[in-house]
Design a protein around this motif. Sequence first.
Motif, PDB file in Angstrom:
ATOM      1  N   ARG A   7       0.328   7.734  -9.640  1.00 50.43           N
ATOM      2  CA  ARG A   7      -0.803   8.064  -8.765  1.00 50.43           C
ATOM      3  C   ARG A   7      -0.492   9.301  -7.925  1.00 50.43           C
ATOM      4  O   ARG A   7      -1.387  10.138  -7.682  1.00 50.43           O
ATOM      5  CB  ARG A   7      -1.124   6.874  -7.860  1.00 50.43           C
ATOM      6  CG  ARG A   7      -2.381   7.060  -7.013  1.00 50.43           C
ATOM      7  CD  ARG A   7      -3.584   7.332  -7.885  1.00 50.43           C
ATOM      8  NE  ARG A   7      -4.798   7.508  -7.102  1.00 50.43           N
ATOM      9  CZ  ARG A   7      -5.889   8.108  -7.559  1.00 50.43           C
ATOM     10  NH1 ARG A   7      -5.926   8.581  -8.805  1.00 50.43           N
ATOM     11  NH2 ARG A   7      -6.948   8.237  -6.799  1.00 50.43           N
ATOM     12  N   TRP A  58       0.852  -1.189   0.000  1.00 47.27           N
ATOM     13  CA  TRP A  58       0.000   0.000   0.000  1.00 47.27           C
ATOM     14  C   TRP A  58       0.890   1.242   0.000  1.00 47.27           C
ATOM     15  O   TRP A  58       2.054   1.185   0.415  1.00 47.27           O
ATOM     16  CB  TRP A  58      -0.879   0.031   1.245  1.00 47.27           C
ATOM     17  CG  TRP A  58      -1.961  -1.004   1.267  1.00 47.27           C
ATOM     18  CD1 TRP A  58      -1.808  -2.371   1.302  1.00 47.27           C
ATOM     19  CD2 TRP A  58      -3.376  -0.775   1.282  1.00 47.27           C
ATOM     20  NE1 TRP A  58      -3.019  -3.001   1.338  1.00 47.27           N
ATOM     21  CE2 TRP A  58      -4.018  -2.045   1.326  1.00 47.27           C
ATOM     22  CE3 TRP A  58      -4.164   0.377   1.273  1.00 47.27           C
ATOM     23  CZ2 TRP A  58      -5.391  -2.184   1.360  1.00 47.27           C
ATOM     24  CZ3 TRP A  58      -5.538   0.238   1.309  1.00 47.27           C
ATOM     25  CH2 TRP A  58      -6.142  -1.026   1.339  1.00 47.27           C
ATOM     26  N   GLU A  69      -4.739   9.995   0.327  1.00 43.73           N
ATOM     27  CA  GLU A  69      -5.316   8.705  -0.064  1.00 43.73           C
ATOM     28  C   GLU A  69      -4.476   7.568   0.498  1.00 43.73           C
ATOM     29  O   GLU A  69      -3.254   7.668   0.609  1.00 43.73           O
ATOM     30  CB  GLU A  69      -5.380   8.591  -1.592  1.00 43.73           C
ATOM     31  CG  GLU A  69      -6.003   7.290  -2.105  1.00 43.73           C
ATOM     32  CD  GLU A  69      -6.093   7.256  -3.617  1.00 43.73           C
ATOM     33  OE1 GLU A  69      -7.154   7.626  -4.148  1.00 43.73           O
ATOM     34  OE2 GLU A  69      -5.106   6.860  -4.271  1.00 43.73           O
ATOM     35  N   ARG A  70      -5.152   6.484   0.845  1.00 46.56           N
ATOM     36  CA  ARG A  70      -4.510   5.229   1.230  1.00 46.56           C
ATOM     37  C   ARG A  70      -4.843   4.225   0.131  1.00 46.56           C
ATOM     38  O   ARG A  70      -5.985   3.846  -0.046  1.00 46.56           O
ATOM     39  CB  ARG A  70      -5.041   4.776   2.598  1.00 46.56           C
ATOM     40  CG  ARG A  70      -4.459   3.484   3.099  1.00 46.56           C
ATOM     41  CD  ARG A  70      -4.926   3.159   4.504  1.00 46.56           C
ATOM     42  NE  ARG A  70      -6.366   3.027   4.631  1.00 46.56           N
ATOM     43  CZ  ARG A  70      -6.979   2.554   5.715  1.00 46.56           C
ATOM     44  NH1 ARG A  70      -6.283   2.207   6.766  1.00 46.56           N
ATOM     45  NH2 ARG A  70      -8.284   2.458   5.773  1.00 46.56           N
ATOM     46  N   HIS A  71      -3.826   3.801  -0.623  1.00 48.48           N
ATOM     47  CA  HIS A  71      -4.083   3.084  -1.870  1.00 48.48           C
ATOM     48  C   HIS A  71      -3.302   1.768  -1.932  1.00 48.48           C
ATOM     49  O   HIS A  71      -2.089   1.744  -1.725  1.00 48.48           O
ATOM     50  CB  HIS A  71      -3.672   3.980  -3.047  1.00 48.48           C
ATOM     51  CG  HIS A  71      -3.917   3.378  -4.388  1.00 48.48           C
ATOM     52  ND1 HIS A  71      -5.169   3.078  -4.863  1.00 48.48           N
ATOM     53  CD2 HIS A  71      -3.055   3.022  -5.383  1.00 48.48           C
ATOM     54  CE1 HIS A  71      -5.079   2.571  -6.076  1.00 48.48           C
ATOM     55  NE2 HIS A  71      -3.811   2.512  -6.415  1.00 48.48           N
ATOM     56  N   ARG A  72      -3.995   0.661  -2.219  1.00 52.14           N
ATOM     57  CA  ARG A  72      -3.318  -0.618  -2.423  1.00 52.14           C
ATOM     58  C   ARG A  72      -2.785  -0.671  -3.844  1.00 52.14           C
ATOM     59  O   ARG A  72      -3.541  -0.526  -4.808  1.00 52.14           O
ATOM     60  CB  ARG A  72      -4.281  -1.789  -2.206  1.00 52.14           C
ATOM     61  CG  ARG A  72      -3.588  -3.151  -2.345  1.00 52.14           C
ATOM     62  CD  ARG A  72      -4.521  -4.291  -1.977  1.00 52.14           C
ATOM     63  NE  ARG A  72      -5.622  -4.401  -2.916  1.00 52.14           N
ATOM     64  CZ  ARG A  72      -6.653  -5.223  -2.776  1.00 52.14           C
ATOM     65  NH1 ARG A  72      -6.725  -5.994  -1.722  1.00 52.14           N
ATOM     66  NH2 ARG A  72      -7.618  -5.258  -3.674  1.00 52.14           N
ATOM     67  N   VAL A  73      -1.480  -0.884  -3.977  1.00 48.85           N
ATOM     68  CA  VAL A  73      -0.862  -0.864  -5.306  1.00 48.85           C
ATOM     69  C   VAL A  73      -0.564  -2.260  -5.829  1.00 48.85           C
ATOM     70  O   VAL A  73      -0.334  -2.430  -7.033  1.00 48.85           O
ATOM     71  CB  VAL A  73       0.435  -0.024  -5.308  1.00 48.85           C
ATOM     72  CG1 VAL A  73       0.129   1.433  -5.028  1.00 48.85           C
ATOM     73  CG2 VAL A  73       1.452  -0.560  -4.308  1.00 48.85           C
TER      74      VAL A  73
END
Length: 216
Positions: A152, A118, A130-134
């Motif tokens: 991103r 993430w 934002e907290r984003h799973r990559v």
Amino acid sequence: MKNLHDKLASRGVAALDDKELLALLVESTSNSSDAMQMAERIIGQYGSLAALLRQPLSRLRMVEGMGLRRAERLQLAAELGRRVAASSTGEMDSISTDVDVVRLMRPVFDGMQHEECWVLYLTSSNRIIERHRVSQGGVQSTVVDHRLIVKRALELLSTQMIMVHNHPSGSTEPSDADKFLTRKVAEAAGLFDIRLLDHVIISSEGEYSFLRAGLL
């Protein structure tokens, strides 16, 4: 078991110890007399509730006396707790240290049997955009494209970011691949004046901060 139900009713769920809580969860409506003995046996085998609830359903159901339905009930309870913890940390709006990162992300990784990476995208004042799973991978690794991470950040106009991933194996030590990826992301982000503040590894045994280790 009636004494446990009375204790629950009069003193609340927080008054129950681990064995009592487990006993009530695995209690069967048709036969509750052996629930406490089963709870003691299970805790003795795995050592703690945390270790027990990290077991996959296929293994959990094979514990003596457990069966599929009881095992499913335990996993549902664990997932409910994880989601409650994850939703409560969602109220955090800024990051100051790696301790904040762990508090925010550990509920996401607890009990997970595969690796995920993430990224926390931040403003210049460390506010979370934002907290984003990559990426999502297997037990040992996950493939991460550093270009997508930076892309991103540019889309969000983020000036800072923190990478976070888990080690289902329990080890907190970064692999050579982890170190290589960290360097690649930091270099690629730096071309656009975006700072990689930290890369945090979270496992059941603890956590590892690239920043604290002097690797960033």
